[in-house]
Design a protein around this motif. Structure first.
Motif, PDB file in Angstrom:
ATOM      1  N   GLU A 150       1.265 -11.972 -13.127  1.00 16.87           N
ATOM      2  CA  GLU A 150       2.524 -11.261 -12.814  1.00 16.87           C
ATOM      3  C   GLU A 150       2.217 -10.069 -11.973  1.00 16.87           C
ATOM      4  O   GLU A 150       2.907  -9.703 -10.876  1.00 16.87           O
ATOM      5  N   THR A 151       0.957  -9.391 -12.275  1.00 18.92           N
ATOM      6  CA  THR A 151       0.795  -8.167 -11.391  1.00 18.92           C
ATOM      7  C   THR A 151       0.326  -8.671 -10.154  1.00 18.92           C
ATOM      8  O   THR A 151       0.918  -7.731  -9.276  1.00 18.92           O
ATOM      9  N   VAL A 152      -0.441  -9.566  -9.938  1.00 17.92           N
ATOM     10  CA  VAL A 152      -0.936 -10.041  -8.507  1.00 17.92           C
ATOM     11  C   VAL A 152       0.331 -10.312  -7.880  1.00 17.92           C
ATOM     12  O   VAL A 152       0.436 -10.070  -6.497  1.00 17.92           O
ATOM     13  N   GLY A 153       1.651 -11.041  -8.436  1.00 16.88           N
ATOM     14  CA  GLY A 153       2.750 -11.372  -7.712  1.00 16.88           C
ATOM     15  C   GLY A 153       3.396 -10.179  -7.420  1.00 16.88           C
ATOM     16  O   GLY A 153       3.948 -10.178  -6.040  1.00 16.88           O
ATOM     17  N   VAL A 154       3.444  -9.247  -8.311  1.00 13.51           N
ATOM     18  CA  VAL A 154       4.259  -8.062  -7.871  1.00 13.51           C
ATOM     19  C   VAL A 154       3.619  -7.435  -6.336  1.00 13.51           C
ATOM     20  O   VAL A 154       4.471  -6.771  -5.693  1.00 13.51           O
ATOM     21  N   VAL A 155       2.253  -7.387  -6.723  1.00 19.99           N
ATOM     22  CA  VAL A 155       1.425  -6.621  -5.623  1.00 19.99           C
ATOM     23  C   VAL A 155       1.792  -7.094  -4.189  1.00 19.99           C
ATOM     24  O   VAL A 155       1.984  -6.770  -3.191  1.00 19.99           O
ATOM     25  N   GLN A 156       1.800  -8.730  -4.366  1.00 20.72           N
ATOM     26  CA  GLN A 156       1.953  -9.408  -3.061  1.00 20.72           C
ATOM     27  C   GLN A 156       3.248  -9.356  -2.567  1.00 20.72           C
ATOM     28  O   GLN A 156       3.577  -9.083  -1.345  1.00 20.72           O
ATOM     29  N   SER A 157       4.390  -9.321  -3.218  1.00 22.73           N
ATOM     30  CA  SER A 157       5.541  -9.104  -2.908  1.00 22.73           C
ATOM     31  C   SER A 157       5.690  -7.537  -2.225  1.00 22.73           C
ATOM     32  O   SER A 157       6.299  -7.255  -1.197  1.00 22.73           O
ATOM     33  N   ILE A 158       4.979  -6.566  -2.659  1.00 27.04           N
ATOM     34  CA  ILE A 158       4.974  -5.119  -2.047  1.00 27.04           C
ATOM     35  C   ILE A 158       4.387  -5.034  -0.717  1.00 27.04           C
ATOM     36  O   ILE A 158       4.711  -4.673   0.304  1.00 27.04           O
ATOM     37  N   VAL A 159       3.069  -5.872  -0.884  1.00 27.99           N
ATOM     38  CA  VAL A 159       2.375  -5.914   0.570  1.00 27.99           C
ATOM     39  C   VAL A 159       3.077  -6.709   1.443  1.00 27.99           C
ATOM     40  O   VAL A 159       3.152  -6.096   2.530  1.00 27.99           O
ATOM     41  N   ASP A 160       3.729  -7.650   1.229  1.00 28.19           N
ATOM     42  CA  ASP A 160       4.634  -8.448   2.385  1.00 28.19           C
ATOM     43  C   ASP A 160       5.832  -7.613   2.824  1.00 28.19           C
ATOM     44  O   ASP A 160       6.179  -7.582   3.991  1.00 28.19           O
ATOM     45  N   ASP A 161       6.098  -6.788   1.834  1.00 28.54           N
ATOM     46  CA  ASP A 161       7.498  -5.862   2.444  1.00 28.54           C
ATOM     47  C   ASP A 161       7.119  -4.927   3.146  1.00 28.54           C
ATOM     48  O   ASP A 161       7.764  -4.603   4.229  1.00 28.54           O
ATOM     49  N   CYS A 162       5.819  -4.224   2.873  1.00 29.91           N
ATOM     50  CA  CYS A 162       5.309  -3.264   3.849  1.00 29.91           C
ATOM     51  C   CYS A 162       5.155  -3.784   4.954  1.00 29.91           C
ATOM     52  O   CYS A 162       5.329  -3.090   6.081  1.00 29.91           O
ATOM     53  N   ARG A 163       4.427  -4.925   5.120  1.00 27.84           N
ATOM     54  CA  ARG A 163       4.004  -5.739   6.419  1.00 27.84           C
ATOM     55  C   ARG A 163       5.266  -5.898   7.196  1.00 27.84           C
ATOM     56  O   ARG A 163       5.339  -5.583   8.636  1.00 27.84           O
ATOM     57  N   GLU A 164       6.350  -6.293   6.546  1.00 28.92           N
ATOM     58  CA  GLU A 164       7.659  -6.520   7.174  1.00 28.92           C
ATOM     59  C   GLU A 164       8.278  -5.434   7.832  1.00 28.92           C
ATOM     60  O   GLU A 164       8.596  -5.372   8.852  1.00 28.92           O
ATOM     61  N   GLN A 165       8.232  -4.178   7.020  1.00 26.86           N
ATOM     62  CA  GLN A 165       8.662  -3.043   7.695  1.00 26.86           C
ATOM     63  C   GLN A 165       7.898  -2.060   8.652  1.00 26.86           C
ATOM     64  O   GLN A 165       8.157  -1.230   9.066  1.00 26.86           O
ATOM     65  N   GLY A 166       6.535  -2.583   8.553  1.00 29.18           N
ATOM     66  CA  GLY A 166       5.738  -1.807   9.498  1.00 29.18           C
ATOM     67  C   GLY A 166       5.022  -0.653   9.050  1.00 29.18           C
ATOM     68  O   GLY A 166       4.983   0.605   9.661  1.00 29.18           O
ATOM     69  N   ILE A 167       4.788  -0.638   7.546  1.00 29.03           N
ATOM     70  CA  ILE A 167       4.066   0.473   6.934  1.00 29.03           C
ATOM     71  C   ILE A 167       3.076   0.169   6.088  1.00 29.03           C
ATOM     72  O   ILE A 167       3.261  -0.721   5.439  1.00 29.03           O
ATOM     73  N   PRO A 168       1.967   0.999   6.081  1.00 26.03           N
ATOM     74  CA  PRO A 168       0.803   0.441   5.512  1.00 26.03           C
ATOM     75  C   PRO A 168       1.068   0.389   3.970  1.00 26.03           C
ATOM     76  O   PRO A 168       1.917   1.350   3.275  1.00 26.03           O
TER      77      PRO A 168
END
Length: 308
Positions: A150-168
């Protein structure tokens, strides 16, 4: 806010790093911990007390830091309103929930959708920081959720969101003792730190904020599983101890720098304004400068992708 953010261009880790590509970041996103620190010195702190110390620490230390990590509840608004953030220093904003989830006594990570990458950018942030707690050594019993997955999945969604928004994305992991275990041995801690990092590096965050694995050998093992940059956190240890931790983390683990909080500024809590100003100028700031000297020529530039 950085020039790139103003122009609408994607931000990179350069926003929170120095010209050599290394990190000297002050962590001051503590909320519940900060309140307990005040209580420990006999002060029942108000929210304003905590805002005040965040503003004063920011003003004193950010001229010598590459970034500062603040919380949105007490830190960001107060600091920005006071104009305390030095223009040379990047701003990381903690976007995790203030209260951790729980499953049978173990922490369970989750995401607050409204505190997303676009929200962090709207506050003037240069990077999104998310804290999770994970220990892949925990037992998964039949019929129970796999909170590590679950935690890995949460992190993946955050990383993907950041990449889409152009912020580290800056992902911090703290390990924990699984149910039925009172305290982890040094060997168990090392395994938990490294196995967690191996799972998290696969989500491709921009940087991992990790605990020290306990030794030079542990740092070499950690370096062997990482494919993204990492910075070592201070975990509130005494300054002299953390100075050594930084050297080993960089020399043997390929760390790109540090994200340090209480090891630098913790004694400021509970001091009156005059004493606090003296402490920050005569003790905390020299500590930060010494830490920067400790990573000079040692830390691996983030552009190297986590490899020495």
């Amino acid at each position: 806010m950085t020039t790139a953010a103003v122009q609408g261009e994607p931000l990179t880790l350069s926003s929170i790093a120095d010209e050599s590509g290394t990190f000297a970041i002050i962590a001051f996103d503590q909320r519940n911990t900060l309140r307990r620190m005040f209580t420990a010195v006999g002060i029942e702190a108000t929210d304003q007390d905590m805002r005040d110390v965040k503003v004063e620490v920011t003003k004193a230390l950010t001229p010598d830091a590459t970034g500062i990590l603040l919380d949105p509840q007490l830190g960001v608004g107060a600091v920005m309103g006071a104009g305390a953030l030095d223009s040379s220093c990047g701003l990381l904003i903690a976007a995790e929930p203030t209260d951790r989830g729980d499953f049978d006594g173990e922490p369970r990570s989750y995401r607050m959708p409204e505190q997303n990458a676009a929200w962090v950018k709207s506050l003037g942030g240069d990077a999104v920081k998310i804290l999770v707690m994970m220990n892949p050594q925990r037992e998964v019993r039949p019929g129970e959720p796999d909170i590590t997955a679950e935690t890995v999945g949460v992190v993946q969604s955050i990383v993907d969101d950041c990449r889409e928004q152009g912020i580290p994305s800056v992902i911090e992991n703290l390990i924990f003792a699984p149910r039925g275990v009172d305290q982890l041995t040094p060997e168990q801690r090392e395994r938990a730190i490294i196995s967690s990092a191996e799972l998290l590096t696969a989500t491709k965050p921009d940087i991992l904020k990790l605990e020290y694995p306990g030794s030079a050998q542990g740092c070499r093992k950690l370096s062997g599983v990482l494919t993204v940059p990492w910075a070592v956190l201070s975990a509130g240890v005494d300054f002299d101890v953390f100075e050594d931790v930084i050297r080993v983390s960089c020399d043997d683990g390929g760390a790109s720098g540090f994200i340090a909080g209480r090891s630098v500024w913790k004694e400021a809590v509970g001091l009156n304004p005059g004493e606090r100003a003296t402490f920050l100028s005569e003790t905390a700031r020299p500590r930060l400068i010494k830490l920067r000297e400790a990573i000079a020529g040692r830390a691996t530039p983030w552009q190297n992708g986590g490899k020495q």
